[in-house]
Design a protein around this motif. Sequence first.
Motif, mmCIF file in Angstrom:
data_model
loop_
_atom_site.group_PDB
_atom_site.id
_atom_site.type_symbol
_atom_site.label_atom_id
_atom_site.label_comp_id
_atom_site.label_asym_id
_atom_site.label_seq_id
_atom_site.Cartn_x
_atom_site.Cartn_y
_atom_site.Cartn_z
ATOM 1 N N ILE A 75 0.853 -1.189 0.000
ATOM 2 C CA ILE A 75 0.000 0.000 0.000
ATOM 3 C C ILE A 75 0.894 1.244 0.000
ATOM 4 O O ILE A 75 2.113 1.150 0.165
ATOM 5 C CB ILE A 75 -0.961 -0.005 1.207
ATOM 6 C CG1 ILE A 75 -0.198 -0.166 2.519
ATOM 7 C CG2 ILE A 75 -2.012 -1.104 1.031
ATOM 8 C CD1 ILE A 75 -1.050 -0.117 3.777
ATOM 9 N N VAL B 148 3.285 2.521 -4.191
ATOM 10 C CA VAL B 148 3.062 1.079 -4.074
ATOM 11 C C VAL B 148 4.127 0.324 -4.866
ATOM 12 O O VAL B 148 4.733 -0.629 -4.369
ATOM 13 C CB VAL B 148 1.637 0.714 -4.545
ATOM 14 C CG1 VAL B 148 1.504 -0.775 -4.786
ATOM 15 C CG2 VAL B 148 0.608 1.192 -3.526
ATOM 16 N N GLU C 81 -3.864 -1.256 -3.834
ATOM 17 C CA GLU C 81 -2.974 -2.221 -3.198
ATOM 18 C C GLU C 81 -2.544 -3.183 -4.295
ATOM 19 O O GLU C 81 -3.339 -3.532 -5.167
ATOM 20 C CB GLU C 81 -3.684 -2.971 -2.071
ATOM 21 C CG GLU C 81 -2.817 -3.975 -1.355
ATOM 22 C CD GLU C 81 -3.474 -4.577 -0.122
ATOM 23 O OE1 GLU C 81 -3.082 -5.701 0.250
ATOM 24 O OE2 GLU C 81 -4.374 -3.948 0.456
#
Length: 135
Positions: free
Chosen positions: A40, A61, A127
Amino acid sequence: MNDPSPQVRFVHVPALGRAPGYSHLAEVRGGRTVYVSGQIAVDEHGEAVGVGDFTAQARKVFENIGLALAEVGLTFDSVVKLTFFLTDFAHLGQMRAVRDEFVNVAAPPASSAVQVAALVRPELLIEVEAIAVLP
């Protein structure tokens, strides 16, 4: 980016149609497999990066995935599979643009994208988890 290892073969299956920016499958022949947990957009202190800015979050990320891979001596050249979790598919184009800064676009990893209602923290928009192989 370097050419993929002869131990990994990225395949586009014509019968499955065009695969824009990903391979239908990655065949691994031998090697060590590394699974990178979903990353994340947080810094080394756990603080969110790029709040409200999808591109900034996506870039962080991918930087975090790169840091995880480097810890075991790998780079994005070793990535065979990416899974994307997005809170809104409206960001799919931005995600692909950032991904292309990091992966070998001539032989991109197999990939999946899923839209989710929410991530672990409400300010997060993306994510990504990765699977890498070192022959």
